[in-house]
Design an enzyme around this catalytic site. Structure first.
Site, mmCIF file in Angstrom:
data_model
loop_
_atom_site.group_PDB
_atom_site.id
_atom_site.type_symbol
_atom_site.label_atom_id
_atom_site.label_comp_id
_atom_site.label_asym_id
_atom_site.label_seq_id
_atom_site.Cartn_x
_atom_site.Cartn_y
_atom_site.Cartn_z
ATOM 1 N N HIS A 51 0.693 -1.369 -0.187
ATOM 2 C CA HIS A 51 -0.095 -0.032 -0.499
ATOM 3 C C HIS A 51 0.937 1.291 -0.094
ATOM 4 O O HIS A 51 1.994 1.426 0.098
ATOM 5 C CB HIS A 51 -0.740 0.365 2.014
ATOM 6 C CG HIS A 51 -1.671 -0.942 1.527
ATOM 7 N ND1 HIS A 51 -2.745 -1.428 1.535
ATOM 8 C CD2 HIS A 51 -1.368 -2.072 2.096
ATOM 9 C CE1 HIS A 51 -3.871 -2.918 2.095
ATOM 10 N NE2 HIS A 51 -2.094 -2.980 2.264
ATOM 11 N N TYR A 52 0.438 2.418 -0.500
ATOM 12 C CA TYR A 52 1.359 3.293 -0.212
ATOM 13 C C TYR A 52 -0.076 4.720 1.351
ATOM 14 O O TYR A 52 -1.182 3.959 1.191
ATOM 15 C CB TYR A 52 1.121 4.679 -1.382
ATOM 16 C CG TYR A 52 0.196 5.551 -1.857
ATOM 17 C CD1 TYR A 52 -0.638 5.418 -1.876
ATOM 18 C CD2 TYR A 52 0.390 4.587 -3.364
ATOM 19 C CE1 TYR A 52 -1.808 5.490 -3.344
ATOM 20 C CE2 TYR A 52 -0.628 5.309 -4.127
ATOM 21 C CZ TYR A 52 -1.639 5.411 -3.988
ATOM 22 O OH TYR A 52 -2.840 6.104 -4.766
ATOM 23 N N THR A 53 0.797 5.221 2.076
ATOM 24 C CA THR A 53 -0.206 5.649 2.910
ATOM 25 C C THR A 53 -1.447 7.504 2.492
ATOM 26 O O THR A 53 -2.157 7.205 3.565
ATOM 27 C CB THR A 53 0.502 6.450 4.305
ATOM 28 O OG1 THR A 53 1.220 7.128 3.512
ATOM 29 C CG2 THR A 53 1.612 5.407 4.236
ATOM 30 N N GLU A 115 3.074 -0.924 4.832
ATOM 31 C CA GLU A 115 1.889 0.943 4.200
ATOM 32 C C GLU A 115 3.429 1.074 3.778
ATOM 33 O O GLU A 115 4.481 1.020 4.528
ATOM 34 C CB GLU A 115 1.457 0.854 5.211
ATOM 35 C CG GLU A 115 0.040 0.989 4.864
ATOM 36 C CD GLU A 115 -0.903 1.914 4.544
ATOM 37 O OE1 GLU A 115 -0.247 2.096 3.316
ATOM 38 O OE2 GLU A 115 -1.599 0.754 4.667
ATOM 39 N N HIS A 179 -2.277 -3.254 -3.333
ATOM 40 C CA HIS A 179 -4.432 -2.987 -2.962
ATOM 41 C C HIS A 179 -5.083 -2.531 -3.828
ATOM 42 O O HIS A 179 -5.959 -3.435 -3.873
ATOM 43 C CB HIS A 179 -4.245 -1.559 -1.752
ATOM 44 C CG HIS A 179 -5.181 -2.026 -0.618
ATOM 45 N ND1 HIS A 179 -5.745 -1.240 0.140
ATOM 46 C CD2 HIS A 179 -6.592 -2.547 -0.698
ATOM 47 C CE1 HIS A 179 -6.528 -0.713 0.740
ATOM 48 N NE2 HIS A 179 -6.980 -1.973 0.393
ATOM 49 N N ASP A 189 -3.459 2.033 -4.936
ATOM 50 C CA ASP A 189 -2.300 2.568 -4.576
ATOM 51 C C ASP A 189 -1.686 0.561 -4.593
ATOM 52 O O ASP A 189 -2.398 -0.719 -4.686
ATOM 53 C CB ASP A 189 -2.506 2.419 -3.146
ATOM 54 C CG ASP A 189 -3.150 1.753 -2.109
ATOM 55 O OD1 ASP A 189 -4.472 2.142 -2.871
ATOM 56 O OD2 ASP A 189 -2.703 0.422 -1.063
#
Length: 294
Positions: A51-53, A115, A179, A189
């Site tokens: 994921h990215y946040t 993440e 994700h 993401d």
């Protein structure tokens, strides 16, 4: 008086054995996990989801440690030697949500979530799709240039962490996903600039197609002869959840876009075309039969 008290206590032990009057002479049994072992088993962790946040370090830390979302690991964008373990691997983190991949749903139960601090879409493009002209030009999806690059230190940390996890849990290359791959109508993401190809070529992480196979399937006649149900079945064979309608509806375009984010990030058309078809077919040729559904 003492005799009466003793009689009452004895009566209570006889009539209410569950309140603590357990005989101390009962044997204690041991759990033997050494003498016999079953062979019909596999690792509970089947998938790694990246994921990215959509935030900076401080915002990401606060959200993932005090909010209603979490991940097993967090990689900041600081040039240090830290990878933060926020949830023990033996416990369930709340990172995946609704969706599915490779025949599994409720992926929080069987996955490790990682993440990575990253804004995702560059803030100057965040509202770009509200522009009618641009939205029409890109079919309502962000193009490659809208995404933010990851820091080099983050890529190295991801590589080390995912290599370790994949080895320990014997995770199929296909099941190292983003994700967006498992929730294409909700998430995009880790985005178009997450370096899937580099991670595969340099670190042996995840799945990637053979260029020769892609060229083999770059045949316009075969693509034009393929029906929508046949192409959607090819997506399912690889692991994507996609509906069985006979049209390319919005949900189907979302799947195509998620697939392109992962495997053709500079070719984000969100439409089914020859290149996307060739990559999909090449992946299925390479990874056919590699899933463990048990």
């Amino acid at each position: 008086m003492a005799k009466n008290i003793t009689s009452i206590a004895l009566a209570m032990c006889l009539t209410l054995p569950l309140i603590g009057c357990v005989s101390t002479t009962e044997p204690r049994y041991i759990i033997d996990s050494q003498t016999y072992q079953a062979t019909g088993k596999s690792e509970r962790i089947k998938t790694i989801i990246l994921h990215y946040t959509v935030g900076d370090n401080a915002r990401s830390l606060k959200q993932l440690t005090t909010g209603n979302v979490s991940s097993h690991y967090l990689i900041l964008n600081e040039d240090d030697d830290k990878i933060y373990n926020l949830v023990p691997e033996s416990e369930r983190a709340w990172h995946a949500g609704d969706g599915g991949f490779a025949g599994r749903t409720i992926l929080n139960d069987t996955s490790i979530g990682i993440e990575i601090v990253n804004n995702g879409i560059d803030p100057k493009y965040r509202n770009a799709l509200k522009n009618a002209a641009l939205k029409a030009e890109v079919q309502g999806y962000h193009p490659y240039k809208h995404y933010v690059e990851f820091e080099e230190i983050q890529i190295k940390k991801v590589a080390q962490l995912v290599q370790d996890l994949a080895l320990r849990y014997d995770i199929s290359p296909k099941n190292i996903i983003g994700h967006a791959d498992m929730a294409p109508s909700r998430k995009i993401d880790p985005g178009a600039k997450f370096p899937w190809q580099r991670l595969y070529e340099q670190y042996g992480i995840g799945a990637w197609y053979n260029q020769q196979d892609k060229q083999l399937f770059m045949n316009q006649d075969k693509f034009e002869a393929a029906t929508i149900p046949e192409i959607k079945q090819a997506f399912r064979e690889y692991g994507y959840q996609i509906n069985d309608s006979d049209e390319w509806d919005k949900a189907s375009h979302d799947v195509i876009y998620a697939f392109q984010l992962h495997f053709s990030p500079q070719h984000l058309t969100a439409t089914m075309d020859l290149e996307t078809y060739a990559v999909l077919k090449a992946l299925n040729k390479k990874y056919a039969g590699t899933d463990d559904f048990y």
